[in-house]
Design an enzyme around this catalytic site. Structure first.
Site, PDB file in Angstrom:
ATOM      1  N   HIS A  49      39.865  26.735  -5.346  1.00 40.12           N
ATOM      2  CA  HIS A  49      39.305  25.490  -4.829  1.00 40.12           C
ATOM      3  C   HIS A  49      39.178  24.453  -5.933  1.00 40.12           C
ATOM      4  CE1 HIS A  49      35.718  23.238  -2.952  1.00 40.12           C
ATOM      5  NE2 HIS A  49      36.737  23.014  -2.168  1.00 40.12           N
ATOM      6  N   HIS A  91      38.028  14.605  -5.625  1.00 38.51           N
ATOM      7  CA  HIS A  91      37.354  14.945  -4.373  1.00 38.51           C
ATOM      8  C   HIS A  91      36.450  13.824  -3.883  1.00 38.51           C
ATOM      9  CE1 HIS A  91      33.973  16.586  -2.005  1.00 38.51           C
ATOM     10  NE2 HIS A  91      34.908  17.325  -1.441  1.00 38.51           N
TER      11      HIS A  91
END
Length: 284
Positions: A49, A91
């Site tokens: 991730h 992100h």
């Protein structure tokens, strides 16, 4: 007595028909595309991730992606458009958490973003064309599209154009159904995934309709995703169970224990994991 039995039998049949109708309607709304190409090239890998970060290596950095590729993992990463149309791998919409400065990534040029540093290190925000070559001939990428109101179609188009320049396997996912709809219409060769979680529990700034639609995967009726990527702790939601039963492939995020990884892989799902120091595969 006989008449009562007939009434009960009729009621039972009615309930059964209603249940069957409910399942049929749910299948019509929730089912995805069954013939999407290339799932077998994504299967069998674990996905770090935002790269294999931790131990002083920032998330979504070239160092994190290099570590993941060299360890044999795929990677999940986030892509946003900059003010001048470049594909920045970051992100958050804002820069305060990862760079310690105010501002929004979409409002800065690529040059301005490149001048920033991640989490007090010498690592900078990379661009997609820098990350993709690290995985050439290696494990695949799961690319999450982070949109704003103006960028959904442009972001989807630029992302697949960039990725197709390299010899890599990949799929694309998003919470926003709009880029998935663009892919369905214009790039059917790309595997597309609907990201979601229980937004009733974690609203994340979503309005009431979006919380309802995303949590229950109602946008599937428009996007017909190849897979659903759902928060692992919320995987027992009814919509998720119905998707699994209808044959929709699954990916789960973000797993932080071996027990969860094994459970997800036994189900046949893709695994997106984090915190390798806790997984004890990549010592600092």
């Amino acid at each position: 007595m006989f008449e009562m039995l007939l009434v009960l039998a009729g009621a039972a049949v009615g309930v059964a028909l209603l249940v069957a109708l409910g399942y049929g309607l749910a299948w019509a709304v929730l089912h995805g595309r069954r013939d999407g190409p290339g799932w077998e090239r994504l299967d069998g890998f674990r996905y770090a991730h935002r790269g294999l970060h931790g131990c002083g290596v920032p998330e979504n950095s070239l160092a994190a992606f290099r570590r993941a590729a060299e360890a044999g993992y795929g990677a999940e990463l986030d892509v946003r458009l900059t003010k001048d149309g470049r594909l920045a791998v970051i992100h958050d919409a804002t820069l305060d958490r990862v760079c310690g400065v105010s501002g929004r990534a979409a409002e800065l040029t690529a040059a301005a973003l490149s001048a920033l540093r991640l989490e007090g290190t010498e690592e900078r925000i990379p661009f997609l064309e820098e990350v993709a070559p690290l995985f050439a001939g290696r494990a695949p990428l799961i690319v999450e599209l982070k949109t704003d109101w103006r960028s959904a179609a442009e972001l989807a188009r630029r992302t697949v154009e960039c990725l197709d320049r390299f010899s890599i396997d990949y799929c694309v996912e998003s919470f926003d159904p709009r880029p998935l709809l663009w892919l369905r219409r214009h790039k059917r060769s790309v595997l597309r995934g609907q990201l979601s979680q229980n937004f009733h529990r974690r609203p994340s700034g979503q309005g009431l309709w979006n919380r309802l639609a995303l949590t229950n995967l109602l946008y599937n009726v428009f996007t017909r995703p190849d897979f659903v990527a759902y928060r692992f702790g919320d995987q027992e939601r009814l919509a998720v169970r119905l998707c699994r039963r209808s044959g929709v492939r699954m990916a789960y995020w973000t797993l932080r224990s071996w027990a969860d990884i094994i459970l997800a892989e036994q189900e046949g799902a893709l695994v997106i994991f984090e915190e390798p120091d806790q997984l004890k595969e990549e010592p600092c």
